[in-house]
Design an enzyme around this catalytic site. Structure first.
Site, PDB file in Angstrom:
ATOM      1  N   TRP A  55       0.943  -1.303  -0.136  1.00  0.00           N
ATOM      2  CA  TRP A  55       0.093   0.050   0.155  1.00  0.00           C
ATOM      3  C   TRP A  55       1.056   1.208  -0.033  1.00  0.00           C
ATOM      4  O   TRP A  55       0.190   2.406  -0.058  1.00  0.00           O
ATOM      5  CB  TRP A  55      -0.974   0.055   1.254  1.00  0.00           C
ATOM      6  CG  TRP A  55      -2.108  -0.806   1.104  1.00  0.00           C
ATOM      7  CD1 TRP A  55      -2.446  -1.550  -0.082  1.00  0.00           C
ATOM      8  CD2 TRP A  55      -3.112  -1.296   2.125  1.00  0.00           C
ATOM      9  NE1 TRP A  55      -3.532  -2.378   0.086  1.00  0.00           N
ATOM     10  CE2 TRP A  55      -4.026  -2.334   1.473  1.00  0.00           C
ATOM     11  CE3 TRP A  55      -3.033  -0.956   3.636  1.00  0.00           C
ATOM     12  CZ2 TRP A  55      -5.101  -2.682   2.170  1.00  0.00           C
ATOM     13  CZ3 TRP A  55      -4.165  -1.728   4.235  1.00  0.00           C
ATOM     14  CH2 TRP A  55      -5.082  -2.594   3.576  1.00  0.00           C
ATOM     15  N   LYS A  56       2.232   1.119  -0.020  1.00  0.00           N
ATOM     16  CA  LYS A  56       3.168   2.205   0.139  1.00  0.00           C
ATOM     17  C   LYS A  56       2.433   3.430   1.122  1.00  0.00           C
ATOM     18  O   LYS A  56       2.096   2.908   2.031  1.00  0.00           O
ATOM     19  CB  LYS A  56       3.064   2.685  -1.169  1.00  0.00           C
ATOM     20  CG  LYS A  56       3.460   1.686  -2.418  1.00  0.00           C
ATOM     21  CD  LYS A  56       3.778   2.295  -3.849  1.00  0.00           C
ATOM     22  CE  LYS A  56       4.154   1.073  -4.505  1.00  0.00           C
ATOM     23  NZ  LYS A  56       4.701   1.453  -6.004  1.00  0.00           N
ATOM     24  N   HIS A 115      12.885  -2.065  -1.959  1.00  0.00           N
ATOM     25  CA  HIS A 115      11.970  -1.539  -2.830  1.00  0.00           C
ATOM     26  C   HIS A 115      12.635  -0.415  -3.847  1.00  0.00           C
ATOM     27  O   HIS A 115      13.302   0.409  -3.287  1.00  0.00           O
ATOM     28  CB  HIS A 115      10.799  -1.220  -2.205  1.00  0.00           C
ATOM     29  CG  HIS A 115       9.747  -0.896  -3.119  1.00  0.00           C
ATOM     30  ND1 HIS A 115       9.720   0.334  -4.105  1.00  0.00           N
ATOM     31  CD2 HIS A 115       8.601  -1.763  -3.774  1.00  0.00           C
ATOM     32  CE1 HIS A 115       8.469   0.288  -4.972  1.00  0.00           C
ATOM     33  NE2 HIS A 115       7.897  -1.050  -4.674  1.00  0.00           N
ATOM     34  N   GLU A 131      11.016  -6.652  -9.755  1.00  0.00           N
ATOM     35  CA  GLU A 131      10.046  -5.781 -10.233  1.00  0.00           C
ATOM     36  C   GLU A 131      11.148  -4.635 -11.023  1.00  0.00           C
ATOM     37  O   GLU A 131      11.539  -3.871 -10.623  1.00  0.00           O
ATOM     38  CB  GLU A 131       9.622  -4.677  -8.846  1.00  0.00           C
ATOM     39  CG  GLU A 131       8.847  -5.519  -7.829  1.00  0.00           C
ATOM     40  CD  GLU A 131       7.943  -4.413  -7.168  1.00  0.00           C
ATOM     41  OE1 GLU A 131       6.835  -4.729  -7.066  1.00  0.00           O
ATOM     42  OE2 GLU A 131       8.587  -3.905  -6.603  1.00  0.00           O
TER      43      GLU A 131
HETATM   44  P1  PGA Z   1       2.446  -0.975  -8.781  1.00  0.00           P
HETATM   45  O1  PGA Z   1       3.456  -1.005  -7.700  1.00  0.00           O
HETATM   46  O2  PGA Z   1       1.712  -2.192  -8.784  1.00  0.00           O
HETATM   47  O3  PGA Z   1       1.749   0.193  -8.620  1.00  0.00           O
HETATM   48  O4  PGA Z   1       3.274  -0.814  -9.934  1.00  0.00           O
HETATM   49  C1  PGA Z   1       4.262  -2.272  -7.505  1.00  0.00           C
HETATM   50  C2  PGA Z   1       5.420  -2.044  -6.474  1.00  0.00           C
HETATM   51  O5  PGA Z   1       6.020  -0.961  -6.334  1.00  0.00           O
HETATM   52  O6  PGA Z   1       5.515  -2.864  -5.522  1.00  0.00           O
END
Ligand code: PGA
Length: 247
Positions: A9-10, A89, A158
């Site tokens: 959820w950041k 991240h 990612e």
């Molecule tokens: P996103 O983010 O699905 O909005 O691209 C993924 C993440 O940064 O873990």
């Protein structure tokens, strides 16, 4: 093995929105999918108290404890019931100057506190364009060699260029099924060379603009052990729809 779905959820959710999500969300495939929620740190305790889903932290201090204003230590996370924590991240690498050395230290702190690290890695757009993808990924993963129980670490590939938060234009980019399959196979090969047979047990998740439409196929690939979802994990409908793509 169940596939893992992590909602990252950041800092994009309020406590009220998070409570509403938790009240409404039900894992639609409990026999095939494991679900973790990674909320902002201030919500860990309140959400954890009410939820049966494991709560993951988004970051941890490099310090063990002491006078480090604003930091949250692995010990504090462990006492709050956290069993998993993201590290490395790309938003932390890019906006907060997180280096491989600091990430390795964070992994060490987490393991000492009994928390499973979820190591995020991946190349930027420029690194991809200049054909440095594999070198970058090898470098980011090489810190794993320092840990004798590296096979307990969860990995999330990612590609930075595919993460929604870095996309400032209207034309959104996401990796294709073919790219995801090729990269996951390559990464699993790198891990086998680096760590030997123990790497076969490691979970390799994919992340980067994962949504209900683009995940229809790749979520079912053998090389994809789950997904780390940002924007599409903020609403129960879209997060559930991603999980429902499991065949
Ligand atoms: P996103 O983010 O699905 O909005 O691209 C993924 C993440 O940064 O873990």
């Amino acid at each position: 093995m169940k596939k893992l779905f992590i909602a990252n959820w950041k800092a994009a959710i309020t406590a009220n929105e998070a409570q509403r999500f938790m009240a409404a969300f039900k894992n639609p495939r409990p026999s095939a999918a494991e679900v973790f929620i990674a909320p902002p740190a201030i919500m860990i305790t309140s959400l954890g108290a009410k939820s049966s889903l494991p709560i993951a932290a988004q970051d941890v201090s490099v310090f063990e404890n002491g006078a480090f204003t604003g930091e949250i230590t692995a010990q504090a996370l462990a006492e709050a019931g956290v069993k998993y924590c993201l590290v490395g991240h790309s938003e932390r690498r890019i906006y907060f100057g997180e280096t491989d050395a600091r990430i390795a230290l964070k992994i060490q702190r987490l393991q000492a506190g009994g928390i499973t690290p979820i190591l995020c890695f991946g190349e930027t757009e420029l690194e991809r364009k200049t054909k440095k993808t594999l070198a970058v990924i090898r470098r980011q993963l090489s810190i794993l060699k320092r840990f004798k129980d590296a096979h307990n670490i969860i990995l999330a590939y990612e590609p930075v260029w595919a993460i929604s938060s870095f996309q400032k234009t209207k034309v959104k980019k996401s990796a294709s099924d073919i790219e995801i399959e090729a990269m996951h196979t390559l990464i699993k090969g790198i891990l086998a060379k680096m760590l030997g047979s123990q790497s076969a047990k490691m979970k390799l998740l994919y992340g980067g603009s994962v949504n209900p439409e683009n995940s229809k196929n790749f979520i079912n690939f053998e090389s994809v052990d789950g997904v780390l979802v940002g924007a599409a994990s903020l609403k129960t409908d879209s997060f559930s729809a991603i999980i429902k793509n499991l065949k």
